[in-house]
Write a protein that holds these residues in place. Structure first.
Motif, PDB file in Angstrom:
ATOM      1  N   ILE A 254      41.323  26.280  32.025  1.00 39.42           N
ATOM      2  CA  ILE A 254      39.956  26.811  31.978  1.00 39.42           C
ATOM      3  C   ILE A 254      39.741  27.820  33.102  1.00 39.42           C
ATOM      4  N   GLU A 255      40.156  27.459  34.307  1.00 36.80           N
ATOM      5  CA  GLU A 255      39.974  28.366  35.442  1.00 36.80           C
ATOM      6  C   GLU A 255      40.820  29.627  35.299  1.00 36.80           C
ATOM      7  N   LEU A 256      42.045  29.471  34.802  1.00 38.61           N
ATOM      8  CA  LEU A 256      42.902  30.638  34.568  1.00 38.61           C
ATOM      9  C   LEU A 256      42.255  31.576  33.558  1.00 38.61           C
ATOM     10  N   GLY A 257      41.799  31.003  32.442  1.00 41.47           N
ATOM     11  CA  GLY A 257      41.197  31.825  31.394  1.00 41.47           C
ATOM     12  C   GLY A 257      39.938  32.529  31.863  1.00 41.47           C
ATOM     13  N   ALA A 258      39.032  31.781  32.497  1.00 36.80           N
ATOM     14  CA  ALA A 258      37.775  32.375  32.951  1.00 36.80           C
ATOM     15  C   ALA A 258      38.026  33.479  33.971  1.00 36.80           C
ATOM     16  N   SER A 259      38.897  33.200  34.940  1.00 39.80           N
ATOM     17  CA  SER A 259      39.188  34.180  35.991  1.00 39.80           C
ATOM     18  C   SER A 259      39.808  35.451  35.412  1.00 39.80           C
ATOM     19  N   THR A 260      40.786  35.276  34.515  1.00 40.01           N
ATOM     20  CA  THR A 260      41.474  36.440  33.942  1.00 40.01           C
ATOM     21  C   THR A 260      40.544  37.250  33.051  1.00 40.01           C
ATOM     22  N   TYR A 261      39.776  36.579  32.213  1.00 35.93           N
ATOM     23  CA  TYR A 261      38.860  37.307  31.327  1.00 35.93           C
ATOM     24  C   TYR A 261      37.789  38.046  32.114  1.00 35.93           C
ATOM     25  N   LEU A 262      37.272  37.419  33.166  1.00 36.22           N
ATOM     26  CA  LEU A 262      36.261  38.089  33.973  1.00 36.22           C
ATOM     27  C   LEU A 262      36.841  39.317  34.669  1.00 36.22           C
ATOM     28  N   THR A 263      38.075  39.205  35.125  1.00 33.02           N
ATOM     29  CA  THR A 263      38.741  40.343  35.764  1.00 33.02           C
ATOM     30  C   THR A 263      38.869  41.519  34.800  1.00 33.02           C
ATOM     31  N   HIS A 264      39.086  41.204  33.530  1.00 33.47           N
ATOM     32  CA  HIS A 264      39.258  42.242  32.511  1.00 33.47           C
ATOM     33  C   HIS A 264      37.947  42.543  31.770  1.00 33.47           C
ATOM     34  N   HIS A 265      36.831  42.043  32.308  1.00 33.82           N
ATOM     35  CA  HIS A 265      35.498  42.324  31.762  1.00 33.82           C
ATOM     36  C   HIS A 265      35.331  41.827  30.321  1.00 33.82           C
ATOM     37  N   GLN A 266      36.015  40.754  29.992  1.00 35.31           N
ATOM     38  CA  GLN A 266      35.877  40.135  28.668  1.00 35.31           C
ATOM     39  C   GLN A 266      34.899  38.957  28.800  1.00 35.31           C
ATOM     40  N   LEU A 267      33.615  39.289  28.956  1.00 38.83           N
ATOM     41  CA  LEU A 267      32.623  38.266  29.292  1.00 38.83           C
ATOM     42  C   LEU A 267      32.426  37.216  28.199  1.00 38.83           C
ATOM     43  N   PRO A 268      32.330  37.603  26.916  1.00 36.70           N
ATOM     44  CA  PRO A 268      32.183  36.570  25.878  1.00 36.70           C
ATOM     45  C   PRO A 268      33.346  35.586  25.857  1.00 36.70           C
ATOM     46  N   LEU A 269      34.564  36.078  26.083  1.00 38.23           N
ATOM     47  CA  LEU A 269      35.722  35.195  26.106  1.00 38.23           C
ATOM     48  C   LEU A 269      35.692  34.285  27.330  1.00 38.23           C
ATOM     49  N   ALA A 270      35.192  34.806  28.446  1.00 34.15           N
ATOM     50  CA  ALA A 270      35.068  33.979  29.656  1.00 34.15           C
ATOM     51  C   ALA A 270      34.092  32.835  29.419  1.00 34.15           C
ATOM     52  N   VAL A 271      32.987  33.131  28.733  1.00 29.48           N
ATOM     53  CA  VAL A 271      32.007  32.095  28.415  1.00 29.48           C
ATOM     54  C   VAL A 271      32.609  31.066  27.462  1.00 29.48           C
TER      55      VAL A 271
END
Length: 210
Positions: free
Chosen positions: A40-57
């Motif tokens: 979960i932390e890997l996914g949220a951190s990586t998606y936020l870094t790449h500005h993929q906000l819906p995927l981070a949520v």
């Protein structure tokens, strides 16, 4: 892990999300909650870094599936780290969306257990801080009064020092707001601020409020 991050680097987010969901479902099936947290932390951190906000949520929302297998402390700790990730990436709106959905899930918990109540209190607290930073005092007070800190029997000796400092800072800001303007909101936020003041000064002796 590398295949997930490599797909994100290439902009292949569909493939990345497919891999991540597969790994999460496998970890849940094996009751590997430690791995679930890492994913979960890997996914949220990586998606936020790449500005993929819906995927981070979306990936952050997997925290809801950890209940009731995980302890309230484990879930609250993960929620706090996720909130910090969202804030560090200037994604407060998405963070609020995520927390409100998580709150809805835990509010539906029919057991009304003490453990679920603790988690709801933590979510309300994080939301209170987020709305306060947005100067949305009405929503901030609405969530604050649903935290354990607002309860007359909350017991300030159990309140972490950093949290006491946050409350103190909020109170200082509120007093400055009232003194500097005739804000029509002040009458609406006054009751909860008085409750916060009572909590800080009566229950948290090491926290000074001027």
């Amino acid at each position: 892990m590398n295949s997930f991050q490599e797909n994100c680097e290439k902009g292949e987010f569909y493939e990345a999300q497919f891999w991540l969901k597969s790994q999460l479902n496998r970890a849940f099936g094996q009751n590997r909650l430690d791995k679930v947290v890492d994913l979960i932390e890997l996914g949220a951190s990586t998606y936020l870094t790449h500005h993929q906000l819906p995927l981070a949520v979306e990936v952050s929302s997997y925290v809801n599936k950890m209940w009731p297998s995980a302890s309230p402390e484990a879930i609250s700790g993960l929620l706090a780290r996720l909130v910090k990730l969202f804030q560090n990436n200037n994604a407060d709106e998405e963070c609020i969306k995520f927390l409100l959905e998580t709150l809805r899930i835990f509010t539906k918990d029919s057991s009304n257990s003490e453990a679920a109540s603790k988690i709801r209190s933590e979510i309300h607290y994080e939301l209170a801080l987020l709305f306060w930073r947005k100067k949305d005092y009405a929503n901030s007070q609405r969530h604050f009064i649903n935290t354990n800190l607002a309860a007359p029997t909350s017991g300030g000796e159990n309140v972490p020092e950093h949290r006491a400092a946050q409350l103190s800072s909020m109170l200082h800001e509120w007093h400055a707001l009232i003194l500097s303007s005739n804000d029509p909101e002040k009458n609406r936020i006054s009751p909860v601020m008085h409750k916060m003041h009572f909590t800080v000064t009566m229950f948290i002796p090491h926290c000074e409020v001027k």
